[in-house]
Scaffold this motif. Sequence first.
Motif, PDB file in Angstrom:
ATOM      1  N   THR A 471       0.838  -1.193   0.000  1.00  0.00           N
ATOM      2  CA  THR A 471       0.000   0.000   0.000  1.00  0.00           C
ATOM      3  C   THR A 471       0.875   1.246   0.000  1.00  0.00           C
ATOM      4  O   THR A 471       2.067   1.178   0.339  1.00  0.00           O
ATOM      5  CB  THR A 471      -0.919   0.020   1.236  1.00  0.00           C
ATOM      6  OG1 THR A 471      -0.102  -0.047   2.408  1.00  0.00           O
ATOM      7  CG2 THR A 471      -1.880  -1.147   1.217  1.00  0.00           C
ATOM      8  N   PRO A 472       0.331   2.417  -0.387  1.00  0.00           N
ATOM      9  CA  PRO A 472       1.128   3.651  -0.389  1.00  0.00           C
ATOM     10  C   PRO A 472       1.823   3.867   0.957  1.00  0.00           C
ATOM     11  O   PRO A 472       1.301   3.514   2.013  1.00  0.00           O
ATOM     12  CB  PRO A 472       0.086   4.746  -0.667  1.00  0.00           C
ATOM     13  CG  PRO A 472      -0.970   4.041  -1.473  1.00  0.00           C
ATOM     14  CD  PRO A 472      -1.039   2.646  -0.920  1.00  0.00           C
ATOM     15  N   VAL A 503      11.073  -8.055  -2.774  1.00  0.00           N
ATOM     16  CA  VAL A 503      10.530  -7.146  -1.755  1.00  0.00           C
ATOM     17  C   VAL A 503      11.470  -5.985  -1.444  1.00  0.00           C
ATOM     18  O   VAL A 503      11.045  -5.001  -0.821  1.00  0.00           O
ATOM     19  CB  VAL A 503      10.200  -7.897  -0.448  1.00  0.00           C
ATOM     20  CG1 VAL A 503       9.126  -8.934  -0.684  1.00  0.00           C
ATOM     21  CG2 VAL A 503      11.440  -8.530   0.181  1.00  0.00           C
ATOM     22  N   PHE A 504      12.736  -6.079  -1.884  1.00  0.00           N
ATOM     23  CA  PHE A 504      13.704  -5.028  -1.562  1.00  0.00           C
ATOM     24  C   PHE A 504      13.233  -3.642  -2.016  1.00  0.00           C
ATOM     25  O   PHE A 504      13.351  -2.669  -1.257  1.00  0.00           O
ATOM     26  CB  PHE A 504      15.067  -5.369  -2.175  1.00  0.00           C
ATOM     27  CG  PHE A 504      16.203  -4.555  -1.631  1.00  0.00           C
ATOM     28  CD1 PHE A 504      16.779  -4.869  -0.406  1.00  0.00           C
ATOM     29  CD2 PHE A 504      16.703  -3.463  -2.331  1.00  0.00           C
ATOM     30  CE1 PHE A 504      17.830  -4.126   0.104  1.00  0.00           C
ATOM     31  CE2 PHE A 504      17.744  -2.712  -1.837  1.00  0.00           C
ATOM     32  CZ  PHE A 504      18.314  -3.037  -0.614  1.00  0.00           C
ATOM     33  N   PRO A 505      12.686  -3.494  -3.220  1.00  0.00           N
ATOM     34  CA  PRO A 505      12.214  -2.161  -3.631  1.00  0.00           C
ATOM     35  C   PRO A 505      11.139  -1.589  -2.704  1.00  0.00           C
ATOM     36  O   PRO A 505      11.035  -0.372  -2.555  1.00  0.00           O
ATOM     37  CB  PRO A 505      11.651  -2.401  -5.038  1.00  0.00           C
ATOM     38  CG  PRO A 505      12.314  -3.646  -5.514  1.00  0.00           C
ATOM     39  CD  PRO A 505      12.529  -4.483  -4.307  1.00  0.00           C
ATOM     40  N   LEU A 506      10.347  -2.480  -2.076  1.00  0.00           N
ATOM     41  CA  LEU A 506       9.311  -1.994  -1.150  1.00  0.00           C
ATOM     42  C   LEU A 506       9.954  -1.358   0.081  1.00  0.00           C
ATOM     43  O   LEU A 506       9.455  -0.369   0.616  1.00  0.00           O
ATOM     44  CB  LEU A 506       8.390  -3.145  -0.736  1.00  0.00           C
ATOM     45  CG  LEU A 506       7.627  -3.848  -1.864  1.00  0.00           C
ATOM     46  CD1 LEU A 506       6.818  -5.023  -1.316  1.00  0.00           C
ATOM     47  CD2 LEU A 506       6.706  -2.857  -2.575  1.00  0.00           C
ATOM     48  N   LEU A 507      11.061  -1.939   0.531  1.00  0.00           N
ATOM     49  CA  LEU A 507      11.773  -1.350   1.667  1.00  0.00           C
ATOM     50  C   LEU A 507      12.385  -0.006   1.281  1.00  0.00           C
ATOM     51  O   LEU A 507      12.325   0.962   2.056  1.00  0.00           O
ATOM     52  CB  LEU A 507      12.873  -2.300   2.142  1.00  0.00           C
ATOM     53  CG  LEU A 507      12.422  -3.608   2.800  1.00  0.00           C
ATOM     54  CD1 LEU A 507      13.629  -4.493   3.082  1.00  0.00           C
ATOM     55  CD2 LEU A 507      11.652  -3.333   4.085  1.00  0.00           C
ATOM     56  N   VAL A 508      12.982   0.054   0.095  1.00  0.00           N
ATOM     57  CA  VAL A 508      13.561   1.312  -0.377  1.00  0.00           C
ATOM     58  C   VAL A 508      12.493   2.395  -0.424  1.00  0.00           C
ATOM     59  O   VAL A 508      12.718   3.546  -0.001  1.00  0.00           O
ATOM     60  CB  VAL A 508      14.218   1.127  -1.759  1.00  0.00           C
ATOM     61  CG1 VAL A 508      14.759   2.460  -2.282  1.00  0.00           C
ATOM     62  CG2 VAL A 508      15.335   0.084  -1.695  1.00  0.00           C
ATOM     63  N   LYS A 509      11.307   2.018  -0.890  1.00  0.00           N
ATOM     64  CA  LYS A 509      10.197   2.970  -0.994  1.00  0.00           C
ATOM     65  C   LYS A 509       9.811   3.517   0.385  1.00  0.00           C
ATOM     66  O   LYS A 509       9.474   4.700   0.536  1.00  0.00           O
ATOM     67  CB  LYS A 509       8.999   2.267  -1.644  1.00  0.00           C
ATOM     68  CG  LYS A 509       7.778   3.151  -1.865  1.00  0.00           C
ATOM     69  CD  LYS A 509       6.665   2.381  -2.564  1.00  0.00           C
ATOM     70  CE  LYS A 509       6.070   1.316  -1.669  1.00  0.00           C
ATOM     71  NZ  LYS A 509       4.858   0.683  -2.244  1.00  0.00           N
ATOM     72  N   HIS A 510       9.891   2.668   1.413  1.00  0.00           N
ATOM     73  CA  HIS A 510       9.462   3.091   2.747  1.00  0.00           C
ATOM     74  C   HIS A 510      10.459   4.016   3.442  1.00  0.00           C
ATOM     75  O   HIS A 510      10.149   4.548   4.516  1.00  0.00           O
ATOM     76  CB  HIS A 510       9.157   1.867   3.617  1.00  0.00           C
ATOM     77  CG  HIS A 510       7.796   1.313   3.371  1.00  0.00           C
ATOM     78  ND1 HIS A 510       7.503   0.515   2.290  1.00  0.00           N
ATOM     79  CD2 HIS A 510       6.630   1.473   4.041  1.00  0.00           C
ATOM     80  CE1 HIS A 510       6.238   0.181   2.300  1.00  0.00           C
ATOM     81  NE2 HIS A 510       5.674   0.753   3.359  1.00  0.00           N
ATOM     82  N   VAL A 518       8.744   4.210  10.940  1.00  0.00           N
ATOM     83  CA  VAL A 518       8.622   3.433   9.698  1.00  0.00           C
ATOM     84  C   VAL A 518       9.899   3.550   8.871  1.00  0.00           C
ATOM     85  O   VAL A 518      10.489   2.540   8.459  1.00  0.00           O
ATOM     86  CB  VAL A 518       7.396   3.887   8.879  1.00  0.00           C
ATOM     87  CG1 VAL A 518       7.379   3.187   7.514  1.00  0.00           C
ATOM     88  CG2 VAL A 518       6.096   3.583   9.631  1.00  0.00           C
ATOM     89  N   HIS A 519      10.335   4.788   8.602  1.00  0.00           N
ATOM     90  CA  HIS A 519      11.515   4.898   7.727  1.00  0.00           C
ATOM     91  C   HIS A 519      12.783   4.398   8.413  1.00  0.00           C
ATOM     92  O   HIS A 519      13.697   3.890   7.756  1.00  0.00           O
ATOM     93  CB  HIS A 519      11.688   6.315   7.158  1.00  0.00           C
ATOM     94  CG  HIS A 519      11.982   7.413   8.133  1.00  0.00           C
ATOM     95  ND1 HIS A 519      11.190   8.537   8.247  1.00  0.00           N
ATOM     96  CD2 HIS A 519      12.988   7.586   9.023  1.00  0.00           C
ATOM     97  CE1 HIS A 519      11.709   9.343   9.150  1.00  0.00           C
ATOM     98  NE2 HIS A 519      12.798   8.784   9.643  1.00  0.00           N
TER      99      HIS A 519
END
Length: 982
Positions: A471-472, A503-510, A518-519
């Motif tokens: 999710t965003p 899933v790595f890009p999802l962590l980068v996004k966060h 969160v960050h």
Amino acid sequence: MSVTSVSDQYLVTLSNYLRQTLDPNTRKQAETELFAAEDKQQEFPIALLQLLTKNDVDPSVRFAASLVFKNYVKRNWVKEEEEQRITPEIRQTIKGSIIDILVVVPSNIQLQLSEAVTTIANIDFPKNWQNLIQQLTNKFDPEDYVRNNGVLQTAHSIFKRWRHEFRSDELYVEINFVLEHFCTPFFQILRNTDMKITGHSQDKQRLQLYLQTMLLLMKLYYDLNCQDIPPFFEDNIDYGMQLMHNYLIYKNPLLETESEDEAGIVEKIKSTICEILTLYTTKYDELFVMLPQFVSTIWTLLTTTGLESKYDLLVSKAMSFLSTVVKLERYHSLFNNETTLTQLCENIVLPNMYLRPVDEELFECDPIEYIRRDLEGSDSDTRRRAASDFVRSMMTHFMADITRIIGAYITQYLARYNENPNNWKDKDAAIYLLTSIATPGTATKHGLTAVNDLVNVIEWFSENILPDLQTPVDSGQPVLKVDAVKYLYTFRNQMNKQQLITVFPLLVKHLNSSNYVVHTYASIAIERILFMRKDNNMVFNRTDIKPFTQELLVSLFRLIEAGSTPETLAENDYLMKAVMRVIFTSREDTGSYVAEIMGHLNKILSIISKNPSNPRFNHYVFESIGALVRFNCSNNPVGLQSFENMLLEPFQSILQQDVVEFIPYVFQIFSQLLELHQEPQLPEIYKSLLPPILLPNFWESSANIPALVRLLHSYIYRDAASIVVSKQIEPILGIFQKLIASKTNNKYGLDLLCSIVQYIPTETLNQYIGAIISLLLRRLQNDRTERFTLGFVNFVCFFIAINQHGGPDYVIQAFDSIQEKLFLEVLNAFIIPELQKIRGYVDRKICSVALIRLLTQSNSILSQKYIEIWTTILAALIKLFEAPTEIDKYNEEEEFYNFDLEEERQFQTSFSKLTTTSKPTNDPTASISEPKVYLAQELQRLSQAHPDGKMITEMIQTLPAECTHHLFQYMALANPIYKPTL
């Protein structure tokens, strides 16, 4: 009380300086004056103690004096030092009076003096302070409990270190000495205090004082039993356990605290009792006959204690006790039915798994503290951690039952959340419960190595965790975002590389989340994934991370630089650690934007230099710089010069402003840069730096010494000729002389000497070598320690192994020029007897090559004067080869990639080595791959080349049979077709 008198005028002057330290406008100058007084006046600590006894002195000045005294003792009452700054007379005066003073001063000063006594005792007790325990116990008073508490606090400060000590004869001698003198008065005051508490149940002020005593007594009860149960305690175990049970159920309305956050004295006592019960369950359960009764009592306590945070410590310690009991096979029957297990889960585990309002407040208002408690184990005293540990403990014998019982609640909680997302706390609890039952073991720094086979953690991730990550970034409940990232972090080892890449890009996004927790958790998960290894290889390499490297660094630096002050910028070391790990993983790929990265690091350095507040953060900054140098400057003169230009200004600023925490780092990176230069002469930037570092002021800080020695090695290695021409060799030898005089720093002095004999030209070395050897021998004669002796053996072998200045005969002549056949004495007294104690692959290799050169390349050893020792040296060498010691070869890459800052590491008070700037141990024998083969080859060459080759053969034949056998094996290694004919 007995304190040597000092002049009234000196006391007035000292009082004025202490008063000025309380004013920010005059503090710095006053501290300088105090340090000067400390250096000039031997009576300085006595004067401070005398000030503490004067009731007419301002209380704030007396307290300041106690702080200065405590810090003075910590700096100067050292175990090993070449120059004892405190004379034996002053030491004796302090030890003779400090306990007398401690028991009559206010409690805030008592605490400082107690720490000072502990520092002294850690060094002098019991050998050099045998009457300490008697001094303490003589101060017990049946009525004066302020005095008693001062004594007990001091005793606890001294004895509590036993909790973490490894067993040793020396430790047990100390403990038995204490028990002999302390047990009887301890139990007397324990009984007396119990009666006082009972007799003054309606007097709140007295009760609080007596209960503070009881708390200290319980802490001491633990201290005195932590290694082994003393006979005195075993004889009185019924009394001790009954008393603890009484206080475990103790209640008094007068002592109920209004605060919901701060634990009261009763809760603290109960928590300490739970620790003692856990200790007895773990170590002395056969004597612990009341254990079933305590299990019942603590079960009741846990189900009747409120959710207020003031009870957190008590609840966690109580659950820790149950966790210990439930794992023991002999108490299996106490828990072995489904009803009991269900009640434990319902009444103890579930209530303590839910996020409370106080936890939400911490999440929002103090996010960095929330993260540290949740992640690092600093939450070992929180309910959730204790409840999770209890679940795992129950799974030791009841895995299927607990998985089923907890699994049912997980399903129920998820259903409630799916019906209404406002029930997000249900999902949060479900995730914690699932993690608890899925992780029966403990995690290492590389992650979980085993999971519960009854739980499919990957499937659960796909169904319940992945949607929250997809999710965003700033949508939904941030706590669930954190839970999702933490789940990925926890079970990263259970995922294959392709799943992690997905899933790595999802962590980068966060990292773009506006929520601090969160960050930060995203950065933590990224760093740990990049740290993962499999089959001794990194899971992620620079190719895998390349699409994200720049985005990662931009996001991480943005988050770090959002801090508006040095303190807030440096508070989040997780972000800086992630920066470091991205650089480690990207390696040479950072080259295309290294200037941009260094721009950020220099900006950060400039800010945190104003107030270095977080040592871990600081260390990661310098490791990042070291890594960039490592990957971008080797065999790259342009890149090297560019780096020096970028670093010169901030590093000069650090040195000029005397930022003591950063100076050792600066010297390490200067060494790294200097060693990369290939020009015949030193660049001007380094020439100008050398004279200041030869001055004494930099060497006064022990934290600087390892880095400075490394830097001097780099200078000598790169351009010894310039050092000689500039007449800088004598100041360097002066530094060597100062270092070897110190028991703490003699290792670094010998390291520096190795660089001198390896690189300084022979004609220059000739002028000093006799004085150097005489200095070493005087130290061996007057103040020998095993560490220095081994260092001396290492040095002599290194000197021979480098095979310069005329080879082994130069070394022999250097010794013999002082005294006839002195080298023979050194061989017999030090080198041969101590050789087997040498540790470390490179050191043992250097020693073996040195002895081979001595045996086969020295005319002196084969002369009539020394020939008698030849076979003894050969036998010692073979014994060194065959010693059954595990020797690990140094692996630079292994050390680099395994770097992971440990929590217990001591910063700022001691040297912190940068892994990224490390270099392999100086090995002058690197060209010799196998010393055993080298020995065989050299013996063969010698027997063929020597005019009397038969003599060599005959000497070998006089070796013990076992040595001859091994020597034949070495010859076969050197020449596979060799047939022994000796």
